[in-house]
Design an enzyme around this catalytic site. Structure first.
Site, mmCIF file in Angstrom:
data_model
loop_
_atom_site.group_PDB
_atom_site.id
_atom_site.type_symbol
_atom_site.label_atom_id
_atom_site.label_comp_id
_atom_site.label_asym_id
_atom_site.label_seq_id
_atom_site.Cartn_x
_atom_site.Cartn_y
_atom_site.Cartn_z
ATOM 1 N N LYS A 98 -21.258 -7.719 10.000
ATOM 2 C CA LYS A 98 -20.267 -7.871 8.614
ATOM 3 C C LYS A 98 -20.831 -7.775 7.818
ATOM 4 C CE LYS A 98 -16.073 -8.627 9.301
ATOM 5 N NZ LYS A 98 -14.769 -9.501 8.869
ATOM 6 N N THR B 33 -5.742 -15.139 12.839
ATOM 7 C CA THR B 33 -4.699 -15.648 13.515
ATOM 8 C C THR B 33 -3.661 -14.709 14.347
ATOM 9 O OG1 THR B 33 -2.943 -16.418 11.763
ATOM 10 C CG2 THR B 33 -4.427 -17.750 12.475
ATOM 11 N N GLU C 100 -1.256 -16.683 1.114
ATOM 12 C CA GLU C 100 -0.921 -15.421 0.839
ATOM 13 C C GLU C 100 -0.429 -15.173 0.930
ATOM 14 O OE1 GLU C 100 -1.479 -12.566 1.779
ATOM 15 O OE2 GLU C 100 -1.800 -12.535 3.941
ATOM 16 N N GLU D 295 -1.587 -4.737 1.139
ATOM 17 C CA GLU D 295 -3.024 -4.444 1.383
ATOM 18 C C GLU D 295 -3.040 -2.921 0.786
ATOM 19 O OE1 GLU D 295 -3.588 -3.246 6.059
ATOM 20 O OE2 GLU D 295 -3.715 -5.396 6.368
ATOM 21 N N LYS E 91 5.381 -19.119 3.179
ATOM 22 C CA LYS E 91 5.108 -18.071 3.811
ATOM 23 C C LYS E 91 5.216 -16.971 5.168
ATOM 24 C CE LYS E 91 2.018 -15.106 4.692
ATOM 25 N NZ LYS E 91 1.154 -13.537 3.813
ATOM 26 N N PHE F 197 11.535 -3.400 -1.600
ATOM 27 C CA PHE F 197 12.267 -3.746 -0.119
ATOM 28 C C PHE F 197 13.150 -2.886 0.350
ATOM 29 C CE2 PHE F 197 7.917 -4.979 1.952
ATOM 30 C CZ PHE F 197 6.997 -5.089 0.590
ATOM 31 N N ALA G 90 14.144 3.556 3.043
ATOM 32 C CA ALA G 90 14.049 3.488 4.429
ATOM 33 C C ALA G 90 12.788 3.963 5.251
ATOM 34 C CB ALA G 90 15.638 4.051 4.918
ATOM 35 N N CYS H 222 0.550 -8.209 9.325
ATOM 36 C CA CYS H 222 1.963 -9.165 9.061
ATOM 37 C C CYS H 222 3.031 -9.604 9.781
ATOM 38 C CB CYS H 222 1.517 -9.439 7.230
ATOM 39 S SG CYS H 222 0.153 -9.023 7.056
ATOM 40 N N ARG I 195 -2.937 -0.724 12.826
ATOM 41 C CA ARG I 195 -2.493 -2.208 13.027
ATOM 42 C C ARG I 195 -0.749 -1.726 13.581
ATOM 43 N NH1 ARG I 195 -5.621 -7.522 11.531
ATOM 44 N NH2 ARG I 195 -5.781 -5.889 9.125
HETATM 45 C C1 UGA Z 1 2.976 -7.342 3.610
HETATM 46 C C2 UGA Z 1 3.751 -8.248 2.125
HETATM 47 O O1 UGA Z 1 4.200 -7.445 1.451
HETATM 48 C C3 UGA Z 1 3.090 -9.504 1.838
HETATM 49 O O2 UGA Z 1 3.541 -10.372 0.898
HETATM 50 C C4 UGA Z 1 1.868 -10.656 2.053
HETATM 51 O O3 UGA Z 1 1.227 -11.330 2.317
HETATM 52 C C5 UGA Z 1 1.192 -10.087 3.751
HETATM 53 O O4 UGA Z 1 1.931 -8.853 4.293
HETATM 54 C C6 UGA Z 1 0.609 -10.248 4.795
HETATM 55 O O5 UGA Z 1 0.897 -11.779 5.207
HETATM 56 O O6 UGA Z 1 -0.506 -10.782 5.208
HETATM 57 P P1 UGA Z 1 1.496 -5.783 3.454
HETATM 58 O O7 UGA Z 1 1.879 -5.481 5.382
HETATM 59 O O8 UGA Z 1 0.152 -5.123 3.527
HETATM 60 O O9 UGA Z 1 2.397 -6.967 3.416
HETATM 61 O O10 UGA Z 1 2.090 -4.553 3.460
HETATM 62 P P2 UGA Z 1 4.482 -4.249 2.928
HETATM 63 O O11 UGA Z 1 3.703 -3.430 1.708
HETATM 64 O O12 UGA Z 1 4.469 -5.139 2.740
HETATM 65 O O13 UGA Z 1 4.757 -3.035 3.955
HETATM 66 C C7 UGA Z 1 5.103 -3.765 5.729
HETATM 67 C C8 UGA Z 1 5.326 -2.262 6.212
HETATM 68 O O14 UGA Z 1 7.088 -2.665 5.082
HETATM 69 C C9 UGA Z 1 4.821 -0.927 5.867
HETATM 70 O O15 UGA Z 1 4.640 -0.797 7.258
HETATM 71 C C10 UGA Z 1 5.298 -0.314 5.360
HETATM 72 O O16 UGA Z 1 6.005 0.569 5.625
HETATM 73 C C11 UGA Z 1 7.148 -0.987 5.235
HETATM 74 N N1 UGA Z 1 8.111 -1.401 4.529
HETATM 75 C C12 UGA Z 1 7.828 -1.514 3.375
HETATM 76 C C13 UGA Z 1 9.536 -0.184 4.133
HETATM 77 O O17 UGA Z 1 9.690 0.239 5.543
HETATM 78 N N2 UGA Z 1 9.700 -0.116 3.520
HETATM 79 C C14 UGA Z 1 9.791 -0.971 2.331
HETATM 80 O O18 UGA Z 1 10.622 -0.597 1.241
HETATM 81 C C15 UGA Z 1 8.992 -1.830 1.903
#
Ligand code: UGA
Length: 444
Positions: free
Chosen positions: A35, A86, A151, A155, A207, A252, A255, A263, A331
């Site tokens: 990496k 983690t 954080e 993504e 967090k 958020f 649906a 995460c 994932r």
């Molecule tokens: C999430 C959090 O949004 C970040 O703030 C946090 O830092 C991160 O986890 C982490 O702990 O590292 P992430 O997993 O990259 O970020 O993606 P999200 O945009 O939050 O989406 C997560 C999942 O929820 C996805 O499968 C997405 O499709 C779904 N989702 C999100 C929905 O089904 N509906 C929504 O309205 C929003």
């Protein structure tokens, strides 16, 4: 300021690159020689919009470097971030902290002077206390402050989130540590950014509480979507109707097929375990975890229902495999459960994803892959949109209808309007919205 970032995965790499872009001098460290060699050659281990450009620029300007040598990298650093993984521990769902503890011990052994060690990895409440115990045990002769600084990066939008965060949370137990953290984030705090200074334990819990709350919000609207389907209401209008209330907020509330990613699934599970261990069970989060798990496979059944109740011997095209758009991350992606459910029901599944196919191939044996969306749907008995990549938002529906063997479109992200799909003679199923049939002859 000189900063070392231990762990060059998603969080470490994005944070390291952004800190260097603020003007700090950053070394990103990782045990993985392949990496680090790739990063030195300008090859990113992950797909994240804008990351390569930022890394290239800061490497060119000598503010960002990569190394496998931890002792040298931290030699004259004032702050060392721990951003190692983690993962969920096999068997019990607790966060596996062995990488965090190992990194802390190694940093302490290599410390040449006073240091602030900051945990950026997502760690259960109380982990900072254990990190402090480890570094004190390893080095009594050097002052090492241990800080929590979680954080909140999404993504696909990580750089934007890092540079324009809603808040920065710092869990510090000493004035010196707070001053170092203030200096690190000074370029951001100039824009009157809320810096939230709290105790280390509170910071660690913030967090998990944030991620769990967002997972609750998504799961809530997903269940409301099911009720909409049963009653003829429209979930997008419900989401708008409740989201305009500032106490609820519009974000958020989309649906979909259930949350995935690196995460939410891991962090909700770890929080549930922490609650149980402390005799303070989080029953809402426990329910969310199980509702979300079941939902992913239920989406397979939804596709089967749209195909008339059986997919045996039928070919199903899946558009979008990653857990969300703008990432190659597979994932806990809903596609994994959906494809398996379809295959279990006897379907032949063909998939396409703009960035995730290399990651998806080993995880989805028995599935075939297409070079683009149109190739994917050719001859299929139904097409399901599972991830809302931009390139699926304006498909040529007339062409899709012609290419499909039977005209069924299942939209698990509600990116189309029912009337714009049905007017091309496609049968349409989406999430929590009534389909108003429009006479084909009138519109095509
Ligand atoms: C999430 C959090 O949004 C970040 O703030 C946090 O830092 C991160 O986890 C982490 O702990 O590292 P992430 O997993 O990259 O970020 O993606 P999200 O945009 O939050 O989406 C997560 C999942 O929820 C996805 O499968 C997405 O499709 C779904 N989702 C999100 C929905 O089904 N509906 C929504 O309205 C929003």
């Amino acid at each position: 300021m000189r900063i070392a970032m231990i762990g060059s995965g998603y969080v470490g790499l994005v944070s390291g690159a952004c800190f260097s872009d603020f003007g700090h001098t950053v070394t990103c460290v990782d045990l993985d020689e392949g990496k680090i060699a790739a990063l030195k050659a300008g090859i990113m281990p992950i797909f994240e919009p804008g990351l390569k450009e930022m890394v290239d620029k800061n490497v060119r300007e000598a503010r960002l470097s990569f190394s496998t040598d931890l002792p040298t990298s931290i030699a004259d650093a004032e702050a060392v971030f721990i951003a190692v993984g983690t993962p969920s521990r096999h068997g019990d769902g607790h966060a596996d902290l062995s990488y965090v503890y190992a990194a802390a011990a190694e940093v302490a052994r290599a410390a040449t002077g006073p240091l602030v060690v900051i945990t950026k990895s997502t760690v259960p409440v109380g982990t900072g206390d254990e990190v402090e115990r480890i570094v004190r045990e390893v080095r009594r002769d050097v002052t090492i402050d241990v800080v929590s600084n979680p954080e909140f990066l999404r993504e696909g939008a990580a750089i934007e989130d890092f540079k324009r965060p809603d808040r920065v949370v710092v869990g510090a137990e000493s004035e010196r540590a707070k001053m170092v953290m203030a200096a690190i984030y000074r370029p951001l705090s100039l824009n009157s950014l809320p810096m939230v200074y709290v105790s280390r334990r509170t910071s660690e819990l913030i967090k998990y509480a944030a991620n769990a709350f967002l997972a609750v919000k998504i799961t809530f609207i997903n269940e409301i979507a099911d009720l909409c389907e049963a009653t003829g209401a429209n979930v997008q209008e419900v989401a708008r109707g409740i989201g305009l209330d500032k106490r609820i907020g519009a974000k958020f509330l989309h649906a979909g097929p259930g949350y995935g990613g690196s995460c939410f699934p891991k962090d909700t599970l770890a929080l549930v375990k922490t609650g149980q261990d402390h005799g303070a069970p989080l029953r809402i989060v426990e329910t969310v975890v199980s509702v979300n798990d079941q939902r992913k496979r239920a989406m397979g059944r939804k596709i089967i229902a749209a195909c008339g109740g059986s997919v045996r011997g039928k070919t199903i095209a899946i558009l979008g495999l990653t857990f969300k758009p703008n990432t190659d991350d597979m994932r806990e992606a809903p596609s994994l459960a959906i494809v398996t459910a379809l295959q279990d029901a006897g379907a032949i599944v063909r998939g396409y994803d703009p960035e995730g196919m290399a990651q998806a191939k080993p995880l989805l044996p028995g599935m075939t892959f297409a070079a683009n969306a149109y190739e994917c749907v050719t001859g299929a008995d139904a097409v399901a949109i599972v991830t809302e990549w931009d390139e699926f938002r304006a498909l040529d529906l007339r062409r899709i209808k012609t290419l499909l063997a039977s005209p069924v479109l299942v939209d698990l992200r509600n990116i189309y309007l029912p009337e714009e799909v049905t007017r091309y003679g496609l049968t349409y199923a989406s999430i929590g919205r009534p389909v108003r049939e429009t006479p084909v002859a009138a519109l095509v």
